[in-house]
Write an enzyme that holds these catalytic residues in place. Structure first.
Site, PDB file in Angstrom:
ATOM      1  N   HIS A  33       0.861  -1.161   0.149  1.00  0.00           N
ATOM      2  CA  HIS A  33      -0.073   0.154   0.072  1.00  0.00           C
ATOM      3  C   HIS A  33       0.901   1.216  -0.031  1.00  0.00           C
ATOM      4  O   HIS A  33       0.733   2.189  -0.735  1.00  0.00           O
ATOM      5  CB  HIS A  33      -0.837   0.027   1.033  1.00  0.00           C
ATOM      6  CG  HIS A  33      -2.116   1.015   0.807  1.00  0.00           C
ATOM      7  ND1 HIS A  33      -3.093   1.028  -0.306  1.00  0.00           N
ATOM      8  CD2 HIS A  33      -1.886   2.392   1.361  1.00  0.00           C
ATOM      9  CE1 HIS A  33      -3.481   2.265  -0.439  1.00  0.00           C
ATOM     10  NE2 HIS A  33      -3.048   3.009   0.478  1.00  0.00           N
TER      11      HIS A  33
ATOM     12  N   TYR B 153       2.002   5.365  -2.441  1.00  0.00           N
ATOM     13  CA  TYR B 153       2.113   6.818  -2.036  1.00  0.00           C
ATOM     14  C   TYR B 153       3.735   7.258  -2.602  1.00  0.00           C
ATOM     15  O   TYR B 153       3.709   8.229  -2.832  1.00  0.00           O
ATOM     16  CB  TYR B 153       2.161   6.886  -0.601  1.00  0.00           C
ATOM     17  CG  TYR B 153       0.618   6.903  -0.085  1.00  0.00           C
ATOM     18  CD1 TYR B 153      -0.365   7.795  -0.567  1.00  0.00           C
ATOM     19  CD2 TYR B 153       0.011   5.689   0.304  1.00  0.00           C
ATOM     20  CE1 TYR B 153      -1.575   7.706  -0.605  1.00  0.00           C
ATOM     21  CE2 TYR B 153      -1.241   5.716   0.538  1.00  0.00           C
ATOM     22  CZ  TYR B 153      -2.158   6.573   0.278  1.00  0.00           C
ATOM     23  OH  TYR B 153      -3.383   6.422   0.221  1.00  0.00           O
TER      24      TYR B 153
ATOM     25  N   HIS C 190      -9.924   1.404 -10.669  1.00  0.00           N
ATOM     26  CA  HIS C 190      -9.434   2.342  -9.793  1.00  0.00           C
ATOM     27  C   HIS C 190      -7.897   2.503  -9.898  1.00  0.00           C
ATOM     28  O   HIS C 190      -7.672   3.940  -9.923  1.00  0.00           O
ATOM     29  CB  HIS C 190      -9.694   1.460  -8.410  1.00  0.00           C
ATOM     30  CG  HIS C 190      -9.070   2.448  -7.269  1.00  0.00           C
ATOM     31  ND1 HIS C 190      -9.406   3.816  -6.625  1.00  0.00           N
ATOM     32  CD2 HIS C 190      -7.929   2.272  -6.455  1.00  0.00           C
ATOM     33  CE1 HIS C 190      -8.746   4.249  -5.858  1.00  0.00           C
ATOM     34  NE2 HIS C 190      -7.758   3.397  -5.672  1.00  0.00           N
TER      35      HIS C 190
ATOM     36  N   ARG D 286     -11.046  -9.808 -11.931  1.00  0.00           N
ATOM     37  CA  ARG D 286      -9.907  -9.215 -12.336  1.00  0.00           C
ATOM     38  C   ARG D 286      -8.643 -10.430 -12.614  1.00  0.00           C
ATOM     39  O   ARG D 286      -9.153 -11.446 -12.193  1.00  0.00           O
ATOM     40  CB  ARG D 286      -9.092  -8.296 -11.523  1.00  0.00           C
ATOM     41  CG  ARG D 286      -8.632  -8.692 -10.083  1.00  0.00           C
ATOM     42  CD  ARG D 286      -8.184  -7.838  -9.066  1.00  0.00           C
ATOM     43  NE  ARG D 286      -6.971  -7.262  -9.272  1.00  0.00           N
ATOM     44  CZ  ARG D 286      -6.360  -6.489  -8.608  1.00  0.00           C
ATOM     45  NH1 ARG D 286      -6.470  -6.456  -7.269  1.00  0.00           N
ATOM     46  NH2 ARG D 286      -5.055  -6.119  -8.623  1.00  0.00           N
TER      47      ARG D 286
END
Lengths: 595, 71
Positions: free
Chosen positions: A229, A233, A380, A443
């Site tokens: 995750h 960033y 997304h 997916r």
């Protein structure tokens, strides 16, 4: 001497150029695999065997989200540190050292992946970007990744060295904003990559080398998401940096608030890592309570993104009003929409706003069940990394490339067309992916169509969605072609004397308005570490407690047709057995209830 | 050479027709745009939760409701 970057820092400009070109090579490769799989999945053009789909998907993922993004960001981070501290790097050989480590590493990984296409070499790494065990890659894949990540660590040291040297000469000055952003991002990256380093060095690499027999798949998977995750960033924060320090300038204004920008980066430093478990809401073996903590942290993480939306839009509006814009919405017309750098970044930001919505859906523990492992998620992240980051990077290239080559951009019109075509293509593709996900289309599947079953669409049809996805994919490929035409055209241009000066945006509310504590990097790093310990100690202990450090017995599973058939048979047998026993249990329970 | 600070001033580009300082600037357009975005977010979230999530059986929530009804 002109005020162009290449004249100010010729040696550094060379490294940045190398990083950019490495990044663009990865973008080209990743783009080719992107269009191949888009046409394959949607069944418009299938020239390869579906067995190779995972190899294509792995190449698409790794080349784009590891090499394209990270090579580009080390380039702009080097620019940011040298420009804002106004000093060259301490030792350029050191800089070439980390660049070489990264380049060698990603080449090893790339070779391992691409070798999967041929039977001539006994090597494959079709394990996708997530490399979940029991999918097993050739050791070269993991070794390459290790070298690449170590390269980025050393790059961070390089930038910290610059800052320490600068601080010794300027003890009372605030850290310039771009350098502050680089340092906080790298601190976050150091913490985040500990997870993937542990997963690879302690488990996956020894397992792939045959030194250990088994691994605990949930443990390596959790360690992957510990990194998986925050890595988003690591892609996004450089794009944010561009929105904060460059976009206001191109809008004709100033950054609305330097202190707010610092707050945002501090929040990312402390909140990025303790959230990874939100990718594992459907993983059995992690207690709901731990998932709830991850969800809470994730929701807090919306804050810096919403702060960014406010600050960046306010900075754009400042520019628009200085250019004569009026009214509540009329100011939007005063923005420089003919400038590809501005338009690319603004459209990327708009897409990111849409991604904010789908991200909120992903983040909710209950509503996530609706979209988990569906095509929605792919939609997304094509908005986030595929547009907010990629389109921002491509747009700023039109400013940076002249700065680091000293050559004028080949064509501004092609550049403007390129960013718009990307935006339109992604609108088609990503919107259709989201909708397909809501219908339950999975997916990571080469052939998402099944005999005797049809996805029910309330509006439109699967055929219509596939057509939109394929059309979007084709537009994105055309856009990439235009981008490369510009990169090559620019590289072939002669030196120009008429380039804009190397500078970034000023601030309406400058660093002097920011509380001093914001620059206390040790404090924020300590808080970040404590939060990670809170969020991860108990889940990891409980995973090890249940499944063992090296897991129960797992059959290593290099992706080949034979093993797929065997595994398929094993799964089928296991499933039918469990259905039978479930049926028996249900019957006996029902009998008991009726009695 | 680097930051276009207030002193070295972000050279007012050709298109800049007025300088707006910290105190004169009132970002009402940002307020309007972010407000609109917020309304869209709220609407979409309600749509996703009540139509897509609760409307698609089986869900955890409706499953619980069924169990409760059975008990």
């Amino acid at each position: 001497m002109s005020n162009v970057y290449i004249d100010q820092f010729p040696a550094e400009a060379k490294v940045i150029r190398a990083a950019f070109y490495s990044s663009f090579l990865a973008l080209a490769l990743g783009g080719v695999f992107g269009i191949i799989q888009t046409l394959h999945r949607t069944d418009f053009l299938r020239f390869m065997d579906s067995v190779d789909y995972y190899t294509v998907l792995t190449a698409h993922g790794v080349f784009l989200v590891i090499s394209f993004t990270i090579f580009f960001l080390v380039g702009i981070f080097t620019w940011a540190v040298t420009t804002s501290l106004d000093r060259g790097l301490e030792d350029i050989r050191f800089t070439w050292g980390w660049y070489s480590l990264m380049a060698i590493g990603i080449t090893m990984t790339g070779v391992a992946i691409l070798a999967g296409f041929t039977d001539a070499i006994d090597m494959s790494a079709s394990v996708l970007f997530t490399f979940y065990a029991p999918l097993q890659a050739h050791p070269l894949f993991y070794l390459g990744l290790v070298l690449f990540v170590v390269g980025t660590w050393v790059a961070g040291v390089d930038w910290f060295r610059s800052w320490w040297a600068w601080k010794a000469e300027n003890p009372d000055e605030r850290i310039p904003l771009p350098t502050f952003m680089v340092l906080t991002t790298m601190l976050m990256w150091y913490i985040a990559t500990l997870g993937v380093a542990a997963a690879i060095l302690l488990f996956l690499l020894p397992w792939s080398l045959g030194l250990i027999e088994t691994v605990n798949p949930l443990l390596t998977r959790t360690l992957f998401w510990f990194f998986g995750h925050p890595v988003v960033y690591f892609w996004l924060m450089p794009a944010y940096m561009m929105w904060y320090v460059m976009l206001p300038k191109f809008s004709g204004g100033k950054l609305f608030s330097d202190p707010l920008a610092r707050v945002v980066f501090v929040l990312f430093l402390i909140l990025s890592v303790p959230t990874g478990i939100h990718h594992q809401y459907l993983d059995p073996g992690i207690a709901e309570g731990f998932k709830f903590i991850a969800m809470t942290n994730t929701m807090f993480l919306l804050l810096p993104s919403l702060l960014t939306a406010f600050t960046v839009v306010a900075s754009m509006e400042h520019g628009a009003r200085q250019r004569g814009g009026e009214g509540y919405f009329g100011w939007l017309k005063a923005l420089p929409w003919r400038d590809p750098v501005f338009t690319g970044m603004a459209l990327a930001g708009l897409m990111f706003a849409a991604a904010g919505f789908s991200g909120m859906i992903n983040a909710g523990m209950n509503i996530n069940y609706l979209v988990h492992n569906t095509f929605w998620v792919v939609g997304h992240f094509h908005l986030t990394v595929g547009t907010a980051v990629a389109l921002t990077f491509m747009a700023v290239t039109y400013w940076f490339l002249p700065q680091v080559t000293g050559k004028a951009l080949w064509s501004r019109s092609v550049a403007l067309g390129q960013v718009v075509v990307w935006f339109v293509g992604m609108t088609f593709m990503s919107n259709a992916m989201h909708r397909a996900g809501l219908l339950g289309v999975p997916r990571r599947t080469a052939e998402p169509q099944y005999e005797g079953f049809e996805f029910q669409a309330a509006v439109g049809s699967i055929g219509e969605l596939d057509a939109q996805i394929a059309l979007g994919g084709v537009l994105l490929t055309i856009s990439l072609g235009m981008f490369f035409a510009n990169v090559v055209g620019t590289a072939l241009n002669g030196r120009s004397d008429d380039l804009p000066a190397n500078e970034y945006a000023g601030a309406l509310s400058g660093p002097d308005d920011a509380p001093l504590v914001l620059d206390n990097l040790k404090l924020w790093t300590a808080i970040a570490v404590v939060l990670v310990i809170f969020a991860y100690t108990f889940p990891l202990l409980s995973i090890i407690d249940r499944g063992g450090l090296f897991g129960p017995e797992v059959i290593p599973f290099p992706l080949t047709v034979e093993s797929a058939t065997t595994l398929g048979f094993a799964l089928e047998t296991a499933a039918s057995t469990s259905f039978e026993s479930a049926g028996e249990i249900a019957t006996s329970a029902l009998t008991a209830v009726m009695r | 050479m680097s930051q276009a600070t207030e002193e070295s001033a972000s050279e007012p580009s050709a298109e800049t027709i007025r300088e707006i300082g910290h105190d004169e600037y009132d970002p009402v357009g940002t307020f309007a745009l972010i407000g609109l975005y917020f309304l869209i977010l709220v609407f979409l979230w309600f749509f996703m939760y009540f139509v897509e999530f609760l409307g698609n059986d089986p869900t955890v929530v409706s499953g619980t409701a069924v169990v409760v009804a059975l008990v």
